[in-house]
Design a protein around this motif. Structure first.
Motif, PDB file in Angstrom:
ATOM      1  N   VAL A  21      -0.255  -6.028 -38.914  1.00 17.79           N
ATOM      2  CA  VAL A  21      -0.883  -4.697 -38.754  1.00 17.79           C
ATOM      3  C   VAL A  21      -2.389  -4.903 -38.914  1.00 17.79           C
ATOM      4  O   VAL A  21      -2.955  -4.738 -40.001  1.00 17.79           O
ATOM      5  N   VAL A  22      -2.998  -5.336 -37.815  1.00 18.00           N
ATOM      6  CA  VAL A  22      -4.429  -5.677 -37.840  1.00 18.00           C
ATOM      7  C   VAL A  22      -5.118  -5.158 -36.583  1.00 18.00           C
ATOM      8  O   VAL A  22      -4.471  -5.011 -35.554  1.00 18.00           O
ATOM      9  N   PRO A  23      -6.413  -4.969 -36.587  1.00 18.62           N
ATOM     10  CA  PRO A  23      -7.297  -4.967 -37.745  1.00 18.62           C
ATOM     11  C   PRO A  23      -7.161  -3.650 -38.500  1.00 18.62           C
ATOM     12  O   PRO A  23      -6.863  -2.622 -37.904  1.00 18.62           O
ATOM     13  N   ARG A  24      -7.383  -3.703 -39.813  1.00 21.73           N
ATOM     14  CA  ARG A  24      -7.296  -2.461 -40.608  1.00 21.73           C
ATOM     15  C   ARG A  24      -8.692  -2.040 -41.078  1.00 21.73           C
ATOM     16  O   ARG A  24      -9.468  -2.882 -41.552  1.00 21.73           O
ATOM     17  N   PRO A  25      -9.009  -0.750 -40.942  1.00 24.64           N
ATOM     18  CA  PRO A  25     -10.291  -0.281 -41.474  1.00 24.64           C
ATOM     19  C   PRO A  25     -10.264  -0.359 -42.993  1.00 24.64           C
ATOM     20  O   PRO A  25      -9.188  -0.369 -43.605  1.00 24.64           O
ATOM     21  N   ILE A  26     -11.425  -0.421 -43.586  1.00 24.17           N
ATOM     22  CA  ILE A  26     -11.503  -0.561 -45.040  1.00 24.17           C
ATOM     23  C   ILE A  26     -12.117   0.677 -45.674  1.00 24.17           C
ATOM     24  O   ILE A  26     -13.243   1.056 -45.346  1.00 24.17           O
ATOM     25  N   ALA A  27     -11.350   1.306 -46.555  1.00 20.49           N
ATOM     26  CA  ALA A  27     -11.890   2.393 -47.376  1.00 20.49           C
ATOM     27  C   ALA A  27     -12.475   1.720 -48.612  1.00 20.49           C
ATOM     28  O   ALA A  27     -11.730   1.146 -49.417  1.00 20.49           O
ATOM     29  N   TRP A  28     -13.782   1.749 -48.721  1.00 19.40           N
ATOM     30  CA  TRP A  28     -14.438   1.120 -49.887  1.00 19.40           C
ATOM     31  C   TRP A  28     -14.641   2.271 -50.875  1.00 19.40           C
ATOM     32  O   TRP A  28     -15.582   3.067 -50.742  1.00 19.40           O
ATOM     33  N   ILE A  29     -13.732   2.351 -51.842  1.00 21.25           N
ATOM     34  CA  ILE A  29     -13.619   3.582 -52.640  1.00 21.25           C
ATOM     35  C   ILE A  29     -14.408   3.529 -53.943  1.00 21.25           C
ATOM     36  O   ILE A  29     -14.217   2.619 -54.764  1.00 21.25           O
ATOM     37  N   THR A  30     -15.267   4.530 -54.121  1.00 18.64           N
ATOM     38  CA  THR A  30     -15.871   4.741 -55.435  1.00 18.64           C
ATOM     39  C   THR A  30     -15.046   5.820 -56.142  1.00 18.64           C
ATOM     40  O   THR A  30     -14.613   6.801 -55.530  1.00 18.64           O
ATOM     41  N   SER A  31     -14.833   5.603 -57.432  1.00 16.41           N
ATOM     42  CA  SER A  31     -14.110   6.582 -58.257  1.00 16.41           C
ATOM     43  C   SER A  31     -14.718   6.502 -59.660  1.00 16.41           C
ATOM     44  O   SER A  31     -15.449   5.559 -59.964  1.00 16.41           O
ATOM     45  N   THR A  32     -14.440   7.507 -60.486  1.00 16.30           N
ATOM     46  CA  THR A  32     -15.071   7.554 -61.813  1.00 16.30           C
ATOM     47  C   THR A  32     -14.025   7.567 -62.919  1.00 16.30           C
ATOM     48  O   THR A  32     -13.062   8.336 -62.855  1.00 16.30           O
ATOM     49  N   SER A  33     -14.252   6.727 -63.921  1.00 13.15           N
ATOM     50  CA  SER A  33     -13.306   6.660 -65.043  1.00 13.15           C
ATOM     51  C   SER A  33     -13.537   7.829 -66.013  1.00 13.15           C
ATOM     52  O   SER A  33     -14.565   8.520 -65.922  1.00 13.15           O
ATOM     53  N   ALA A  34     -12.625   7.993 -66.943  1.00  8.82           N
ATOM     54  CA  ALA A  34     -12.749   9.067 -67.944  1.00  8.82           C
ATOM     55  C   ALA A  34     -14.028   8.893 -68.757  1.00  8.82           C
ATOM     56  O   ALA A  34     -14.613   9.862 -69.250  1.00  8.82           O
ATOM     57  N   GLU A  35     -14.507   7.630 -68.865  1.00  7.75           N
ATOM     58  CA  GLU A  35     -15.733   7.342 -69.630  1.00  7.75           C
ATOM     59  C   GLU A  35     -16.986   7.510 -68.764  1.00  7.75           C
ATOM     60  O   GLU A  35     -18.103   7.260 -69.222  1.00  7.75           O
ATOM     61  N   GLY A  36     -16.812   7.855 -67.511  1.00  8.56           N
ATOM     62  CA  GLY A  36     -17.950   8.093 -66.628  1.00  8.56           C
ATOM     63  C   GLY A  36     -18.436   6.852 -65.888  1.00  8.56           C
ATOM     64  O   GLY A  36     -19.493   6.876 -65.254  1.00  8.56           O
ATOM     65  N   LEU A  37     -17.651   5.769 -65.952  1.00 10.39           N
ATOM     66  CA  LEU A  37     -18.054   4.530 -65.274  1.00 10.39           C
ATOM     67  C   LEU A  37     -17.630   4.579 -63.804  1.00 10.39           C
ATOM     68  O   LEU A  37     -16.503   4.986 -63.494  1.00 10.39           O
TER      69      LEU A  37
END
Ligand SMILES: Cc1cc2nc3c(=O)[nH]c(=O)nc-3n(C[C@H](O)[C@H](O)[C@H](O)COP(=O)(O)O)c2cc1C
Length: 210
Positions: A21-37
């Protein structure tokens, strides 16, 4: 070669599927931890789910049965940002998949600048050609290994001005990075334009399609 799906273990199945199953697009995900990181990781089991409202889906597996930081963060605050991975960032994309303890912020480690989002609290990557702010819509588990399909509603799009005209994105100029099997990546290669389906002469269609 015929391979019986039931003879494969999950690892062999993963290798086969991610090679085919190629090529696959890439979701480069930013997310935030409970500590705000701010956490950053790439996900290529990624697709469009709906256009009204706009929704995206990402399949997030587990590490030794435990939810990955991205999955934990999204579950915690119900939001994330999908950044489009640009070809020039291939090494940063790859390195952002290295497992770090939750107190490590990958953007800081990799020297990637952040920019504020407009609706969600999680920042986007300042140098991504496009970023999509998402609110969690649903989480659906699939299969026996604890993988979960996270669907997010896109609440804001950020696209570099030069990449978009009349609502249409210039994919060539976007230069998105794609994932192949294993540690292999690719750019778009040759782009071929076809007539739009609406303008295709009916004479080339089969009678039942006219
Ligand atoms: C290009 C690329 C694509 C990836 N796609 C996925 C994916 O779709 N789903 C998944 O669970 N892991 C995927 N991974 C592995 C995760 O990025 C990796 O497990 C990462 O450490 C997760 O980070 P986190 O714990 O900070 O969320 C991918 C890795 C790379 C390099």
């Amino acid at each position: 070669m015929r391979i019986s799906a039931q003879d494969l273990d999950p690892e062999q199945t993963y290798k086969l599927m991610t090679g085919l199953v190629v090529p696959r697009p890439i979701a480069w995900i930013t997310s935030t931890s409970a500590e705000g990181l701010v956490n950053l990781a790439p996900f290529s089991c990624f697709t469009i789910v709906s256009n009204k409202p706009p929704m995206l889906g990402v399949n997030i597996g587990r590490k030794a049965g435990v939810r990955k930081d991205t999955a934990l963060n999204i579950t915690g605050n119900g939001e994330f940002v999908v950044n489009v991975a640009h070809e020039d960032f291939v090494s940063e994309v790859h390195l952002s998949a290295v497992e770090h303890p939750p107190q490590v912020s990958e953007p800081a480690l990799l020297g990637l600048a952040l920019a504020p989002s407009s609706i969600v609290q999680t920042p986007r990557l300042a140098d991504a050609p496009a970023s999509l702010e998402c609110r969690l819509h649903s989480i659906t588990p699939y299969g026996d290994t604890g993988a979960e399909f996270f669907v997010g509603e896109v609440v804001a799009f950020h696209v570099r001005d030069a990449l978009i005209q009349d609502g249409k994105v210039d994919s060539g100029a976007l230069r998105p990075l794609a994932r192949l099997g294993g540690p292999h990546y690719a750019g778009l290669g040759t782009i071929v334009r076809q007539q739009s389906i609406a303008q295709t002469p009916k004479s080339i269609l089969r009678p039942e399609e006219r």
